[in-house]
Design a protein around this motif. Structure first.
Motif, short mmCIF file in Angstrom:
data_model
loop_
_atom_site.label_atom_id
_atom_site.label_comp_id
_atom_site.label_asym_id
_atom_site.label_seq_id
_atom_site.Cartn_x
_atom_site.Cartn_y
_atom_site.Cartn_z
N VAL A 193 0.86 -1.17 0.00
CA VAL A 193 0.00 0.00 0.00
C VAL A 193 0.90 1.23 0.00
N ALA A 194 0.72 2.10 -0.98
CA ALA A 194 1.53 3.32 -1.06
C ALA A 194 0.74 4.39 -1.79
N ILE A 195 0.78 5.60 -1.27
CA ILE A 195 0.09 6.71 -1.93
C ILE A 195 1.01 7.91 -2.06
N ARG A 196 0.62 8.80 -2.97
CA ARG A 196 1.27 10.10 -3.11
C ARG A 196 0.16 11.14 -3.17
N VAL A 197 0.38 12.29 -2.58
CA VAL A 197 -0.66 13.31 -2.53
C VAL A 197 -0.12 14.65 -3.01
N THR A 198 -1.04 15.57 -3.31
CA THR A 198 -0.65 16.94 -3.65
C THR A 198 0.17 17.52 -2.51
N GLU A 199 1.31 18.09 -2.83
CA GLU A 199 2.25 18.49 -1.79
C GLU A 199 1.90 19.80 -1.11
N SER A 200 1.39 20.76 -1.86
CA SER A 200 1.07 22.06 -1.26
C SER A 200 0.02 22.79 -2.08
N VAL A 201 -0.68 23.70 -1.42
CA VAL A 201 -1.70 24.52 -2.06
C VAL A 201 -1.56 25.94 -1.54
N ASP A 202 -1.64 26.89 -2.43
CA ASP A 202 -1.58 28.31 -2.03
C ASP A 202 -2.88 28.98 -2.48
N PHE A 203 -3.67 29.46 -1.52
CA PHE A 203 -4.93 30.12 -1.84
C PHE A 203 -4.75 31.58 -2.24
N GLY A 204 -3.58 32.14 -1.97
CA GLY A 204 -3.39 33.54 -2.27
C GLY A 204 -4.23 34.41 -1.36
N PHE A 205 -4.76 35.52 -1.89
CA PHE A 205 -5.62 36.40 -1.11
C PHE A 205 -7.07 35.94 -1.24
N CYS A 206 -7.73 35.76 -0.09
CA CYS A 206 -9.13 35.30 -0.08
C CYS A 206 -9.97 36.24 0.78
N PRO A 207 -11.20 36.53 0.37
CA PRO A 207 -12.08 37.39 1.18
C PRO A 207 -12.53 36.69 2.46
N VAL A 208 -12.69 37.49 3.52
CA VAL A 208 -13.17 36.95 4.79
C VAL A 208 -14.65 36.60 4.68
N HIS A 209 -15.06 35.55 5.40
CA HIS A 209 -16.45 35.07 5.45
C HIS A 209 -16.96 34.57 4.10
N GLU A 210 -16.04 34.20 3.25
CA GLU A 210 -16.41 33.55 1.99
C GLU A 210 -15.62 32.24 1.87
N VAL A 211 -16.17 31.36 1.06
CA VAL A 211 -15.55 30.03 0.91
C VAL A 211 -14.73 29.97 -0.38
N SER A 212 -13.49 29.58 -0.25
CA SER A 212 -12.62 29.36 -1.41
C SER A 212 -12.30 27.87 -1.50
N LYS A 213 -12.20 27.37 -2.72
CA LYS A 213 -11.99 25.93 -2.91
C LYS A 213 -10.88 25.67 -3.92
N GLN A 214 -10.15 24.58 -3.69
CA GLN A 214 -9.17 24.10 -4.66
C GLN A 214 -9.17 22.58 -4.66
N LYS A 215 -8.70 22.03 -5.76
CA LYS A 215 -8.65 20.57 -5.89
C LYS A 215 -7.29 20.04 -5.42
N ILE A 216 -7.33 18.91 -4.72
CA ILE A 216 -6.12 18.18 -4.38
C ILE A 216 -6.35 16.72 -4.76
N PHE A 217 -5.27 15.94 -4.86
CA PHE A 217 -5.40 14.60 -5.40
C PHE A 217 -4.66 13.58 -4.53
N VAL A 218 -5.23 12.38 -4.48
CA VAL A 218 -4.60 11.23 -3.82
C VAL A 218 -4.28 10.22 -4.91
N TYR A 219 -3.01 9.90 -5.09
CA TYR A 219 -2.57 8.96 -6.12
C TYR A 219 -2.18 7.64 -5.46
N ASN A 220 -2.75 6.55 -5.92
CA ASN A 220 -2.36 5.23 -5.40
C ASN A 220 -1.21 4.71 -6.26
#
Length: 215
Positions: free
Chosen positions: A130-157
């Motif tokens: 069993v071995a996996i690799r995942v997205t190493e880092s994510v940078d959201f940059g500047f985001c507004p307060v009280h709002e939801v920001s989303k990004q995709k990350i991945f799990v590789y088997n």
């Protein structure tokens, strides 16, 4: 950024490290001998004997004299080494037997001596892992307060077995799905959500754990 944990692979049993391992192409250029990169045993069970063939071919324009040294470990065995004489274009087949006693990885190598030097052919037996690799880092940059920001990350088997995983993260970050199973050689997409309540700089870590493996 979000830092995600990676997994280390299990060490091979009885592994010896030769001074230099050449690729098939490097070996052919340097010594004029072609015999593949390595010998690999897969899908085996302890007990019994599994035999593989290694074909040694003279790809030079001169007659080659070779001899080999048996693997040191008792799990790989060969016939008593006799000198091998190969004219240009000729080949010789030798048999290597693998006799495992436990379901764990094994590794060794065969040392060949030619008129021009030595080279090594690894012999390895692997078990499904069993071995996996995942997205190493994510940078959201500047985001507004009280709002939801989303990004995709991945799990590789990257292993040979289904990998049940579970994410661990802290607010204001969350990951969906928080757990799941990734089949061998497949990828699962997850959604990373950031919902800040204050105007501040945030640096956090998320860990992806796999059942039976330390994160």
């Amino acid at each position: 950024p979000i830092c995600l944990g990676l997994l280390d692979s299990k060490a091979m049993t009885s592994f010896r490290v030769p001074s230099e391992i050449l690729t098939r192409e490097q070996r052919a250029r340097r010594y004029g001998v072609d015999c593949g990169n390595d010998l690999l045993w897969k899908d085996w069970v302890p007990g019994g004997e599994i035999v593989k063939k290694l074909i040694i071919k003279n790809v030079s324009k001169k007659t080659q004299n070779l001899k080999y040294t048996l693997p040191v470990t008792k799990y790989f065995s060969m016939e008593y080494p006799e000198p091998i004489k190969l004219h240009p274009g000729m080949s010789k087949t030798v048999s290597i037997s693998f006799r495992p006693i436990r379901l764990e990885p094994y590794a060794d190598y065969i040392e060949f001596t030619t008129d021009h030097g030595r080279f090594y052919v690894p012999v390895k037996a692997i078990v499904p892992q069993v071995a996996i690799r995942v997205t190493e880092s994510v940078d959201f940059g500047f985001c507004p307060v009280h709002e939801v920001s989303k990004q995709k990350i991945f799990v590789y088997n990257t292993g040979q077995l289904p990998a049940p995983f579970e994410w661990s993260s802290n607010l204001p970050f969350s990951i969906s799905p928080a757990s799941g199973v990734v089949e061998a050689n497949e990828t699962m997409e997850c959604e990373l959500t950031f919902a800040p309540k204050d105007a501040t700089v945030l640096v956090a870590s998320a860990v992806c754990s796999v059942q039976g493996v330390e994160p």
